[in-house]
Scaffold this motif. Sequence first.
Motif, mmCIF file in Angstrom:
data_model
loop_
_atom_site.group_PDB
_atom_site.id
_atom_site.type_symbol
_atom_site.label_atom_id
_atom_site.label_comp_id
_atom_site.label_asym_id
_atom_site.label_seq_id
_atom_site.Cartn_x
_atom_site.Cartn_y
_atom_site.Cartn_z
ATOM 1 N N ILE A 210 -4.128 124.856 9.226
ATOM 2 C CA ILE A 210 -4.298 126.310 9.194
ATOM 3 C C ILE A 210 -2.959 127.008 9.447
ATOM 4 N N HIS A 211 -2.246 126.551 10.473
ATOM 5 C CA HIS A 211 -0.931 127.143 10.742
ATOM 6 C C HIS A 211 -0.010 126.987 9.539
ATOM 7 N N ALA A 212 -0.014 125.809 8.918
ATOM 8 C CA ALA A 212 0.859 125.551 7.775
ATOM 9 C C ALA A 212 0.506 126.454 6.598
ATOM 10 N N ALA A 213 -0.778 126.643 6.359
ATOM 11 C CA ALA A 213 -1.203 127.516 5.255
ATOM 12 C C ALA A 213 -0.740 128.952 5.498
ATOM 13 N N LEU A 214 -0.857 129.406 6.739
ATOM 14 C CA LEU A 214 -0.410 130.762 7.070
ATOM 15 C C LEU A 214 1.107 130.885 6.945
ATOM 16 N N ALA A 215 1.831 129.861 7.408
ATOM 17 C CA ALA A 215 3.292 129.890 7.322
ATOM 18 C C ALA A 215 3.756 129.898 5.869
ATOM 19 N N THR A 216 3.119 129.074 5.038
ATOM 20 C CA THR A 216 3.498 129.021 3.626
ATOM 21 C C THR A 216 3.228 130.351 2.938
ATOM 22 N N THR A 217 2.079 130.945 3.240
ATOM 23 C CA THR A 217 1.747 132.246 2.655
ATOM 24 C C THR A 217 2.762 133.304 3.061
ATOM 25 N N ALA A 218 3.100 133.328 4.351
ATOM 26 C CA ALA A 218 4.108 134.283 4.836
ATOM 27 C C ALA A 218 5.446 134.037 4.153
ATOM 28 N N GLY A 219 5.818 132.760 4.012
ATOM 29 C CA GLY A 219 7.087 132.441 3.381
ATOM 30 C C GLY A 219 7.163 132.890 1.930
ATOM 31 N N VAL A 220 6.094 132.661 1.176
ATOM 32 C CA VAL A 220 6.061 133.077 -0.232
ATOM 33 C C VAL A 220 6.173 134.591 -0.349
ATOM 34 N N ILE A 221 5.484 135.314 0.520
ATOM 35 C CA ILE A 221 5.541 136.778 0.495
ATOM 36 C C ILE A 221 6.961 137.259 0.761
ATOM 37 N N VAL A 222 7.601 136.674 1.763
ATOM 38 C CA VAL A 222 8.967 137.092 2.122
ATOM 39 C C VAL A 222 9.948 136.751 1.005
ATOM 40 N N VAL A 223 9.888 135.527 0.487
ATOM 41 C CA VAL A 223 10.837 135.087 -0.534
ATOM 42 C C VAL A 223 10.721 135.928 -1.797
ATOM 43 N N THR A 224 9.503 136.217 -2.210
ATOM 44 C CA THR A 224 9.307 137.000 -3.438
ATOM 45 C C THR A 224 9.596 138.482 -3.235
ATOM 46 N N SER A 225 9.673 138.931 -1.987
ATOM 47 C CA SER A 225 9.934 140.348 -1.715
ATOM 48 C C SER A 225 11.419 140.646 -1.536
ATOM 49 N N CYS A 226 12.210 139.645 -1.176
ATOM 50 C CA CYS A 226 13.634 139.865 -0.895
ATOM 51 C C CYS A 226 14.466 139.615 -2.146
ATOM 52 N N ARG A 227 15.059 140.666 -2.666
ATOM 53 C CA ARG A 227 15.940 140.539 -3.837
ATOM 54 C C ARG A 227 17.345 140.113 -3.429
ATOM 55 N N ASN A 228 17.816 140.686 -2.334
ATOM 56 C CA ASN A 228 19.132 140.317 -1.816
ATOM 57 C C ASN A 228 18.926 139.265 -0.731
ATOM 58 N N THR A 229 19.540 138.092 -0.915
ATOM 59 C CA THR A 229 19.287 136.984 -0.003
ATOM 60 C C THR A 229 19.803 137.231 1.406
ATOM 61 N N MET A 230 20.740 138.159 1.562
ATOM 62 C CA MET A 230 21.328 138.384 2.876
ATOM 63 C C MET A 230 20.816 139.635 3.566
ATOM 64 N N THR A 231 20.704 140.738 2.842
ATOM 65 C CA THR A 231 20.468 142.021 3.516
ATOM 66 C C THR A 231 19.037 142.519 3.461
ATOM 67 N N ASP A 232 18.227 142.060 2.495
ATOM 68 C CA ASP A 232 16.843 142.529 2.426
ATOM 69 C C ASP A 232 16.051 142.010 3.625
ATOM 70 N N THR A 233 15.209 142.877 4.175
ATOM 71 C CA THR A 233 14.412 142.509 5.348
ATOM 72 C C THR A 233 12.932 142.646 5.045
ATOM 73 N N HIS A 234 12.129 141.930 5.818
ATOM 74 C CA HIS A 234 10.671 142.010 5.681
ATOM 75 C C HIS A 234 10.070 141.887 7.075
ATOM 76 N N TRP A 235 9.153 142.794 7.407
ATOM 77 C CA TRP A 235 8.566 142.818 8.747
ATOM 78 C C TRP A 235 7.844 141.522 9.095
ATOM 79 N N LEU A 236 7.409 140.795 8.070
ATOM 80 C CA LEU A 236 6.621 139.588 8.309
ATOM 81 C C LEU A 236 7.448 138.474 8.946
ATOM 82 N N VAL A 237 8.767 138.516 8.782
ATOM 83 C CA VAL A 237 9.604 137.442 9.320
ATOM 84 C C VAL A 237 9.517 137.389 10.842
ATOM 85 N N ASN A 238 9.912 138.454 11.510
ATOM 86 C CA ASN A 238 9.852 138.456 12.977
ATOM 87 C C ASN A 238 8.415 138.370 13.478
#
Length: 272
Positions: A46-74
């Motif tokens: 369950i934890h892994a499924a949630l982590a993977t989902t969060a990761g996919v959301i963050v990766v697909t939302s960040c256009r700039n690999t360094m400066t784009d931020t997403h609240w889901l990370v912290n």
Amino acid sequence: MFSALAFGAVLFPGLFYSFTEVLRTTFKHWSDADVVSVSERLVSAIHAALATTAGVIVVTSCRNTMTDTHWLVNGFILFGTPYMAFDIYAMYLSHYHIQRVRGHSRSYSGHSLQTVKTFLMKDWMLVLHHLVLLLVFMPIALFLRRDLGDFFVGCLFTTEFSTPFISIGKILIQLGLDDTRLHRANGIMVLLSFFLCRILVFPFMYWMYGQQFGIPLHRVAFHLPLQCNVGNLVILAPQVYWFIMLLRKAKRLYLRQKRSTADGDKSSPRTD
């Protein structure tokens, strides 16, 4: 934001103890070792499924690999921190009950420093991995990143993608389904998902950084701070070790099944 920390601290232990009660009621012939082991695997999945989902959301939302931020990370870092701490305890419980079932009842008559020492000696790499994430990478990600590199943190979240398949494999063995097509198909998924999301994700991150700044892949490491490269190596090293272990286990299972098939063919009556 610290409400995410409290939520994780309640959710993961709550799920674990709920699963243990349900499994004890459903599978009355199971030992405590069976119940605890499967419960730990279910919570891990369950934890892994949630982590993977969060990761996919963050990766697909960040256009700039360094400066784009997403609240889901912290948010997810705080939410997942209690899981890392609790999973060490759950792994210890699983180890304790399994050893008792295997005939070490005298040595494991009760919880003691000796049982903890034996657990740490057996699963030292997993425990170290959890502790490094808790004590090193969590503080760095929350307080020292200066809101940079959310894309890369999201990529690291997706490394958990293989964990549900690993958990499913353990549960299938527990249910006596280890000699089925489902278990073999799941084994293939374990190898593929582990290689893609725990090994190839690191060159992928370097490649994405190079694409953005026009740097060839083989030169990216020289453009990054030393601590970034060292941190990636610290995370990658155990993944490579575990992948080699998975390959060896897969080879043993394949050879065992091949021998069983050959023996079955030899014992089959002739029909010609």
